[in-house]
Design a protein around this motif. Structure first.
Motif, PDB file in Angstrom:
ATOM      1  N   GLY A 135      33.264  34.629  48.515  1.00 30.66           N
ATOM      2  CA  GLY A 135      33.600  35.531  47.431  1.00 30.66           C
ATOM      3  C   GLY A 135      33.800  34.845  46.087  1.00 30.66           C
ATOM      4  O   GLY A 135      34.334  33.729  46.004  1.00 30.66           O
ATOM      5  N   TYR A 136      33.385  35.542  45.032  1.00 27.45           N
ATOM      6  CA  TYR A 136      33.492  35.076  43.644  1.00 27.45           C
ATOM      7  C   TYR A 136      34.128  36.179  42.806  1.00 27.45           C
ATOM      8  O   TYR A 136      34.165  37.348  43.193  1.00 27.45           O
ATOM      9  N   LEU A 137      34.583  35.806  41.616  1.00 26.74           N
ATOM     10  CA  LEU A 137      35.019  36.763  40.605  1.00 26.74           C
ATOM     11  C   LEU A 137      34.249  36.490  39.321  1.00 26.74           C
ATOM     12  O   LEU A 137      33.941  35.340  39.014  1.00 26.74           O
ATOM     13  N   ASP A 138      33.965  37.562  38.564  1.00 28.88           N
ATOM     14  CA  ASP A 138      33.285  37.350  37.289  1.00 28.88           C
ATOM     15  C   ASP A 138      34.313  37.145  36.177  1.00 28.88           C
ATOM     16  O   ASP A 138      35.525  37.041  36.425  1.00 28.88           O
ATOM     17  N   ILE A 139      33.847  37.096  34.952  1.00 25.84           N
ATOM     18  CA  ILE A 139      34.693  36.776  33.811  1.00 25.84           C
ATOM     19  C   ILE A 139      35.828  37.786  33.629  1.00 25.84           C
ATOM     20  O   ILE A 139      36.876  37.476  33.077  1.00 25.84           O
ATOM     21  N   TYR A 140      35.621  39.021  34.145  1.00 23.58           N
ATOM     22  CA  TYR A 140      36.653  40.055  34.061  1.00 23.58           C
ATOM     23  C   TYR A 140      37.240  40.374  35.428  1.00 23.58           C
ATOM     24  O   TYR A 140      37.740  41.473  35.663  1.00 23.58           O
ATOM     25  N   ALA A 141      37.177  39.398  36.333  1.00 18.35           N
ATOM     26  CA  ALA A 141      37.791  39.468  37.665  1.00 18.35           C
ATOM     27  C   ALA A 141      37.179  40.547  38.544  1.00 18.35           C
ATOM     28  O   ALA A 141      37.836  41.093  39.415  1.00 18.35           O
ATOM     29  N   TYR A 142      35.895  40.845  38.315  1.00 15.78           N
ATOM     30  CA  TYR A 142      35.196  41.788  39.181  1.00 15.78           C
ATOM     31  C   TYR A 142      34.661  41.001  40.382  1.00 15.78           C
ATOM     32  O   TYR A 142      33.939  40.030  40.217  1.00 15.78           O
ATOM     33  N   PRO A 143      34.997  41.404  41.625  1.00 17.04           N
ATOM     34  CA  PRO A 143      34.601  40.621  42.794  1.00 17.04           C
ATOM     35  C   PRO A 143      33.154  40.876  43.226  1.00 17.04           C
ATOM     36  O   PRO A 143      32.641  41.984  43.114  1.00 17.04           O
ATOM     37  N   ARG A 258      41.959  40.299  29.405  1.00 17.85           N
ATOM     38  CA  ARG A 258      40.965  40.630  30.435  1.00 17.85           C
ATOM     39  C   ARG A 258      41.215  42.003  31.050  1.00 17.85           C
ATOM     40  O   ARG A 258      40.268  42.710  31.402  1.00 17.85           O
ATOM     41  N   ILE A 259      42.462  42.400  31.208  1.00 19.99           N
ATOM     42  CA  ILE A 259      42.749  43.728  31.749  1.00 19.99           C
ATOM     43  C   ILE A 259      42.269  44.811  30.790  1.00 19.99           C
ATOM     44  O   ILE A 259      41.721  45.837  31.208  1.00 19.99           O
ATOM     45  N   THR A 260      42.457  44.591  29.494  1.00 15.05           N
ATOM     46  CA  THR A 260      41.987  45.568  28.511  1.00 15.05           C
ATOM     47  C   THR A 260      40.476  45.753  28.601  1.00 15.05           C
ATOM     48  O   THR A 260      39.981  46.892  28.651  1.00 15.05           O
ATOM     49  N   ILE A 261      39.739  44.648  28.650  1.00 19.94           N
ATOM     50  CA  ILE A 261      38.282  44.725  28.782  1.00 19.94           C
ATOM     51  C   ILE A 261      37.909  45.389  30.099  1.00 19.94           C
ATOM     52  O   ILE A 261      37.017  46.250  30.159  1.00 19.94           O
ATOM     53  N   ARG A 262      38.601  45.006  31.168  1.00 18.77           N
ATOM     54  CA  ARG A 262      38.288  45.552  32.487  1.00 18.77           C
ATOM     55  C   ARG A 262      38.500  47.065  32.536  1.00 18.77           C
ATOM     56  O   ARG A 262      37.717  47.802  33.150  1.00 18.77           O
ATOM     57  N   MET A 263      39.523  47.562  31.886  1.00 16.31           N
ATOM     58  CA  MET A 263      39.777  49.004  31.888  1.00 16.31           C
ATOM     59  C   MET A 263      38.682  49.755  31.138  1.00 16.31           C
ATOM     60  O   MET A 263      38.317  50.877  31.510  1.00 16.31           O
ATOM     61  N   TRP A 264      38.110  49.147  30.099  1.00 11.90           N
ATOM     62  CA  TRP A 264      36.979  49.771  29.416  1.00 11.90           C
ATOM     63  C   TRP A 264      35.738  49.787  30.309  1.00 11.90           C
ATOM     64  O   TRP A 264      34.976  50.762  30.323  1.00 11.90           O
ATOM     65  N   ILE A 265      35.540  48.720  31.069  1.00  9.40           N
ATOM     66  CA  ILE A 265      34.422  48.710  32.024  1.00  9.40           C
ATOM     67  C   ILE A 265      34.627  49.788  33.084  1.00  9.40           C
ATOM     68  O   ILE A 265      33.684  50.501  33.465  1.00  9.40           O
ATOM     69  N   ASP A 266      35.867  49.936  33.545  1.00  5.74           N
ATOM     70  CA  ASP A 266      36.179  50.989  34.509  1.00  5.74           C
ATOM     71  C   ASP A 266      35.907  52.375  33.926  1.00  5.74           C
ATOM     72  O   ASP A 266      35.523  53.304  34.644  1.00  5.74           O
ATOM     73  N   THR A 314      37.484  27.156  40.584  1.00  6.88           N
ATOM     74  CA  THR A 314      36.160  27.199  41.194  1.00  6.88           C
ATOM     75  C   THR A 314      35.909  28.603  41.722  1.00  6.88           C
ATOM     76  O   THR A 314      36.802  29.224  42.309  1.00  6.88           O
ATOM     77  N   GLY A 315      34.693  29.107  41.511  1.00  2.00           N
ATOM     78  CA  GLY A 315      34.351  30.435  42.012  1.00  2.00           C
ATOM     79  C   GLY A 315      34.406  31.531  40.969  1.00  2.00           C
ATOM     80  O   GLY A 315      34.302  32.708  41.296  1.00  2.00           O
ATOM     81  N   VAL A 316      34.579  31.151  39.688  1.00  3.51           N
ATOM     82  CA  VAL A 316      34.564  32.126  38.589  1.00  3.51           C
ATOM     83  C   VAL A 316      33.196  32.084  37.912  1.00  3.51           C
ATOM     84  O   VAL A 316      32.746  31.027  37.461  1.00  3.51           O
ATOM     85  N   TYR A 317      32.539  33.232  37.857  1.00  2.00           N
ATOM     86  CA  TYR A 317      31.257  33.379  37.150  1.00  2.00           C
ATOM     87  C   TYR A 317      31.560  33.670  35.687  1.00  2.00           C
ATOM     88  O   TYR A 317      32.262  34.634  35.376  1.00  2.00           O
ATOM     89  N   ALA A 318      31.048  32.849  34.792  1.00  2.00           N
ATOM     90  CA  ALA A 318      31.454  32.891  33.379  1.00  2.00           C
ATOM     91  C   ALA A 318      30.801  34.013  32.584  1.00  2.00           C
ATOM     92  O   ALA A 318      30.774  33.965  31.351  1.00  2.00           O
ATOM     93  N   HIS A 319      30.286  35.038  33.249  1.00  2.00           N
ATOM     94  CA  HIS A 319      29.657  36.179  32.594  1.00  2.00           C
ATOM     95  C   HIS A 319      30.092  37.453  33.318  1.00  2.00           C
ATOM     96  O   HIS A 319      30.809  37.400  34.316  1.00  2.00           O
ATOM     97  N   SER A 320      29.653  38.583  32.836  1.00  2.72           N
ATOM     98  CA  SER A 320      29.946  39.862  33.480  1.00  2.72           C
ATOM     99  C   SER A 320      28.907  40.140  34.562  1.00  2.72           C
ATOM    100  O   SER A 320      27.714  40.224  34.272  1.00  2.72           O
ATOM    101  N   ILE A 321      29.354  40.310  35.794  1.00  5.16           N
ATOM    102  CA  ILE A 321      28.420  40.624  36.872  1.00  5.16           C
ATOM    103  C   ILE A 321      27.868  42.040  36.692  1.00  5.16           C
ATOM    104  O   ILE A 321      26.720  42.330  37.073  1.00  5.16           O
TER     105      ILE A 321
END
Length: 337
Positions: A135-143, A258-266, A314-321
């Motif tokens: 498992g990985y997470l992206d820049i906004y903690a999306y798994p 990151r939570i603010t950005i993530r809520m907009w993606i949601d 380790t395991g963080v993708y530096a972009h938005s998945i």
């Protein structure tokens, strides 16, 4: 002698899965093994079935359904072993699925948790949704996973046959050193189910432990055995829990950003569900956000004194998945930058 291992299956009304897959677990090739079924307040005849047909299996009963997180916490408090393996009841194991992972974990004191290769029980040459090759997470903690991006599942052609450090290990077949489980205080029971293993792995990484993927062992997961993928309650849990674990584990200022950005993606997902004629899922996203906001003070009390910078893990993708998959049309993990 090998370290002691307890395979612990949390059961809730899962008699059919126990009947199908438990015999394979009992045939596991490992010489210091106990198999435990923790029953999470089942209302079917699972417990009676186990006692009649599998007397070698230790059954520990919870008095109610405490969810995946709370249920495992209560059961594992009564289990003694060097290693715990949290195994879903809908997982088919291979004979030699334990020792390669234990050997890898024994090779490095910094390794706290691990997972084997997880493939589909219904289509055995393909990776499976819950874990795949780590498992990985992206820049906004999306798994997401190696071998599975959203609804695209890769065929296993040996492309992920290298052991590696990842961000999180799947709860479908989750190996953890018992001392690390206790040091991290187990799973967060308030999450109930979904993403609780990501939260635990994140806490462990903030404690300078490693999470690894072992390709030399594999299991096959049915998936959705307890809660189907197309279920509004699962959607609610995923959206709520994702924000909660970000608040818990990110450095304070970083968490706000990151939570603010993530809520907009949601919010984009909210519109997608609405325009797709899925109002129950739209409501589930709204409820997830609302319950996250209501729990901010409680979640804040769970924050530890130290959180490592997010992108140092380790395991963080530096972009938005989400951007990479839906806009750039990248379908395979190996094509990500």
């Amino acid at each position: 002698m090998n370290p002691s291992v307890a395979v612990v299956i949390l059961n809730w009304n899962g008699k059919a899965f126990l009947e199908q897959f438990l015999p394979g677990v009992l045939l596991s090739d490992y010489d210091n093994l106990q198999v435990v079924v923790g029953d999470n307040g089942s209302t079917d005849d699972s417990v009676a079935f186990l006692k009649e047909n599998f007397p070698a299996v230790k059954v520990l009963k919870n008095d109610s359904n405490y969810g995946f997180a709370g249920g495992y916490n209560k059961v594992l408090a009564r289990v003694e072993a060097d290693y715990f393996i949290l195994l879903n009841s809908d997982v088919e194991v291979t004979q030699n699925w334990i020792k390669p992972v234990i050997d890898l974990m024994e090779s490095d004191q910094a390794i706290a948790a691990a997972q084997p290769k997880i493939k589909s029980q219904l289509s055995k040459s393909y990776f499976e949704y819950a874990g795949a090759a780590g498992g990985y997470l992206d820049i906004y903690a999306y798994p997401f996973c190696r071998g599975r991006l959203f609804n695209v599942y890769e065929e296993d052609k040996g492309q992920y046959n290298q052991q590696s450090e990842v961000f999180w290990a799947s709860g479908a077949a989750f190996f953890i050193k018992s001392k690390c489980w206790k040091e991290a205080e187990g799973l967060d029971a308030d999450l109930f189910a979904h993403m609780e293993e990501i939260d635990l792995c994140w806490r462990l990484k903030n404690m300078d432990y490693k999470i690894v993927y072992c390709p030399n062992a594999e299991v096959f997961h049915v998936g959705g055995g307890t809660l189907q993928t197309e279920n509004p309650f699962k959607t609610y849990l995923n959206f709520r829990n994702s924000l909660i674990i970000m608040q818990k584990n990110l450095p304070a200022g970083d968490a706000i950003f990151r939570i603010t950005i993530r809520m907009w993606i949601d919010f984009v997902a909210w519109w997608h569900f609405l325009l797709s004629g899925k109002p129950k899922f739209t409501i589930a996203v709204s409820k997830g956000h609302w319950h996250f906001i209501k729990s901010i003070a409680k979640t804040n009390r769970k924050r530890k004194s130290f959180q490592k910078p997010y992108q140092s893990h380790t395991g963080v993708y530096a972009h938005s998945i989400v951007w990479s998959f839906f806009i750039k049309k990248i379908r395979y993990f190996s094509k990500l930058n």
